[in-house]
Design a protein around this motif. Structure first.
Motif, PDB file in Angstrom:
ATOM      1  N   VAL A 206      -3.578  -3.286  -2.319  1.00 25.97           N
ATOM      2  CA  VAL A 206      -4.733  -3.351  -3.211  1.00 25.97           C
ATOM      3  C   VAL A 206      -5.847  -2.543  -2.553  1.00 25.97           C
ATOM      4  O   VAL A 206      -6.283  -2.867  -1.451  1.00 25.97           O
ATOM      5  CB  VAL A 206      -5.184  -4.805  -3.428  1.00 25.97           C
ATOM      6  N   LYS A 207      -6.282  -1.492  -3.226  1.00 23.93           N
ATOM      7  CA  LYS A 207      -7.263  -0.580  -2.633  1.00 23.93           C
ATOM      8  C   LYS A 207      -8.544  -1.325  -2.269  1.00 23.93           C
ATOM      9  O   LYS A 207      -9.100  -2.064  -3.071  1.00 23.93           O
ATOM     10  CB  LYS A 207      -7.566   0.560  -3.603  1.00 23.93           C
ATOM     11  N   GLY A 208      -8.978  -1.125  -1.032  1.00 22.03           N
ATOM     12  CA  GLY A 208     -10.233  -1.726  -0.573  1.00 22.03           C
ATOM     13  C   GLY A 208     -10.127  -3.175  -0.150  1.00 22.03           C
ATOM     14  O   GLY A 208     -11.121  -3.786   0.236  1.00 22.03           O
ATOM     15  N   LYS A 209      -8.919  -3.755  -0.185  1.00 21.09           N
ATOM     16  CA  LYS A 209      -8.758  -5.158   0.183  1.00 21.09           C
ATOM     17  C   LYS A 209      -8.988  -5.340   1.676  1.00 21.09           C
ATOM     18  O   LYS A 209      -8.553  -4.531   2.489  1.00 21.09           O
ATOM     19  CB  LYS A 209      -7.367  -5.660  -0.194  1.00 21.09           C
ATOM     20  N   ASP A 338      -0.823  -7.438   1.576  1.00 21.04           N
ATOM     21  CA  ASP A 338      -0.979  -6.419   0.521  1.00 21.04           C
ATOM     22  C   ASP A 338      -2.070  -5.418   0.883  1.00 21.04           C
ATOM     23  O   ASP A 338      -2.915  -5.048   0.063  1.00 21.04           O
ATOM     24  CB  ASP A 338      -1.256  -7.080  -0.845  1.00 21.04           C
ATOM     25  N   ILE A 339      -2.038  -5.016   2.140  1.00 20.38           N
ATOM     26  CA  ILE A 339      -2.930  -3.982   2.656  1.00 20.38           C
ATOM     27  C   ILE A 339      -2.052  -2.967   3.377  1.00 20.38           C
ATOM     28  O   ILE A 339      -1.215  -3.340   4.195  1.00 20.38           O
ATOM     29  CB  ILE A 339      -3.973  -4.565   3.638  1.00 20.38           C
ATOM     30  N   ALA A 340      -2.220  -1.686   3.056  1.00 19.75           N
ATOM     31  CA  ALA A 340      -1.387  -0.659   3.676  1.00 19.75           C
ATOM     32  C   ALA A 340      -1.526  -0.706   5.194  1.00 19.75           C
ATOM     33  O   ALA A 340      -2.614  -0.969   5.726  1.00 19.75           O
ATOM     34  CB  ALA A 340      -1.772   0.721   3.148  1.00 19.75           C
TER      35      ALA A 340
END
Length: 417
Positions: A206-209, A338-340
């Protein structure tokens, strides 16, 4: 001579064995697939392999901690033609094994009759690599209990036909080799009963998480643990900002998972008894625990991998075995959060060597991690660090039992809050 951990040195088997989880729709572990290699370079079990390993399989590998209790699940066992055609099978509990018919087996009348006889005797049978468009396999749909469909090889239309045909025959379905959550959800829609593959370990970034909640406090604790100026009092001051977290840590370090003979009543006391490195281990364990939207199976996988990395490092005579544990444990943190992984490495206070291992599989840490990943996937012929391959299975079995014990201890800490 390299010191072998006391827990495994006198407990070696002549087979290599790994377990791939089989999940339910709710992403709980419903069974395991056994990847077994004996004297013959095959992952199908011979009669001698079964006799050599069945007691250990039932004693360790089929038991796991899930939904608040230790439970036993059945295992898929890929068997050779010798096993199918044998007049008598070894002592094989019917409730605990599902015999998997090898793909490509020539379906002679004798083999079909033998399979039918096994089913009548109460053995559960699974058919690997089922293709609904292969009419020759229809004769087995009246015999087997589960068909496995390789989702990498079949398109959506074939999956739909497999689901329809299986329902007509009253056969359960397993979607194999799922590598993404999207593919998993599609198979759920089609009505598959069981699911297997790496989809749980595939992150959905999730982008920015950002890491939030008491995980921030754990990161502060980890940052202090990695500081050369770390002290028990400074660490305790950070942990005391969250009374529940402090209590959970003390609950776990007092548990059988640690095995201390004296009760620990403060974090500084725990550090005095166990040392900073062991506290670092438990801070990392709490970092990967407690994500309510993630299945317990993912945490279990992280624990097993972390502990096996550490044990292999010790057997191989590597330095800083605790860092091997941390690398193995955190190698699936991207899926849990769920973070790259590159973004995670900016948020988690780890040294450069650990981060390089997680991002690039480099250095000693990355080498051991890669070896464990190959073992988990059943790529036994690619293992190269240990000369005596029996130690891989012993390390894996030890890690499996350790993970179950740690999950129990951490769950006890949660319940006591």
């Amino acid at each position: 001579m390299t010191r072998i951990p006391d827990a495994i040195e006198d407990d070696l088997l002549d087979v290599i064995l790994a377990c791939r989880p089989v999940y339910s729709r709710g992403q709980e572990v419903a069974a395991f697939e056994l990847l077994l290699q004996g004297e013959e370079p095959s992952q199908r079990a011979t009669l001698s392999d079964i006799e050599a390993s069945s007691q250990v399989i039932l004693g360790t590998y089929t038991q796991l901690f899930q939904a608040g209790r230790v439970r036993r699940v059945p295992s898929f066992l890929k068997v050779t033609d010798e096993v199918i055609m044998a007049p008598e099978l070894p002592d094989l509990p019917k409730d605990h094994y599902i015999l998997e018919i090898p793909e490509g087996m020539l379906l002679t009348s004798d083999r079909v009759e033998r399979l039918s006889h096994l089913a009548q005797r109460g053995y559960r049978l699974a058919l690997a690599d089922y293709d609904p468009d292969d009419a020759e396999l229809d004769v087995l749909l009246d015999v087997v209990h589960i068909v496995k469909v390789d989702t990498r090889l079949q398109d959506d239309g074939v999956l739909r036909r497999a689901a329809d045909k299986s329902r007509d025959y009253g056969v359960e379905m397993l979607a194999d080799n799922l590598d993404s959550r999207e593919r998993f959800l599609r198979c759920v829609e089609l009505g598959f009963d069981y699911y297997q593959g790496d989809f749980l370990s595939a992150p959905s970034p999730v982008k920015g998480k950002k890491i939030t909640g008491n995980k921030i406090l754990l990161l502060q604790l980890l940052s202090e643990l990695h500081s050369p100026e770390a002290s028990p009092l400074r660490l305790e001051a950070i942990a005391l900002k969250d009374a529940n977290l402090t209590y959970r840590i003390l609950k776990v370090v007092n548990s059988a998972a640690v095995g201390l003979r004296r009760e620990v009543n403060s974090l500084s006391h725990a550090i005095g008894l166990m040392g900073l490195e062991e506290i670092k281990r438990w801070a990392n364990l709490f970092l990967v625990a407690g994500e309510s939207d993630k299945p317990e199976a993912l945490t279990r996988s992280m624990l097993v991998r972390g502990r096996m990395c550490e044990v292999l490092a010790e057997i191989a005579g590597r330095d800083n075995t605790i860092n091997h544990f941390i690398v193995g444990l955190l190698s699936q943190l991207d899926a849990l959060m769920d973070i790259a992984m590159p973004e995670l490495m900016k948020q988690v206070p780890l040294n450069k060597e650990v981060k390089s291992a997680l991002l690039e599989r480099s250095g000693s840490l990355g080498e051991i991690l890669g070896e464990v990943e190959r073992y988990e996937q059943g790529r036994f012929d690619e293992l190269e660090i240990l000369q005596d391959t029996r130690y891989y299975e012993a390390a894996y079995r030890h890690a499996t039992a350790w993970a179950r014990q740690v999950q129990q201890a951490m769950n006890s800490g949660n319940e006591a809050r």
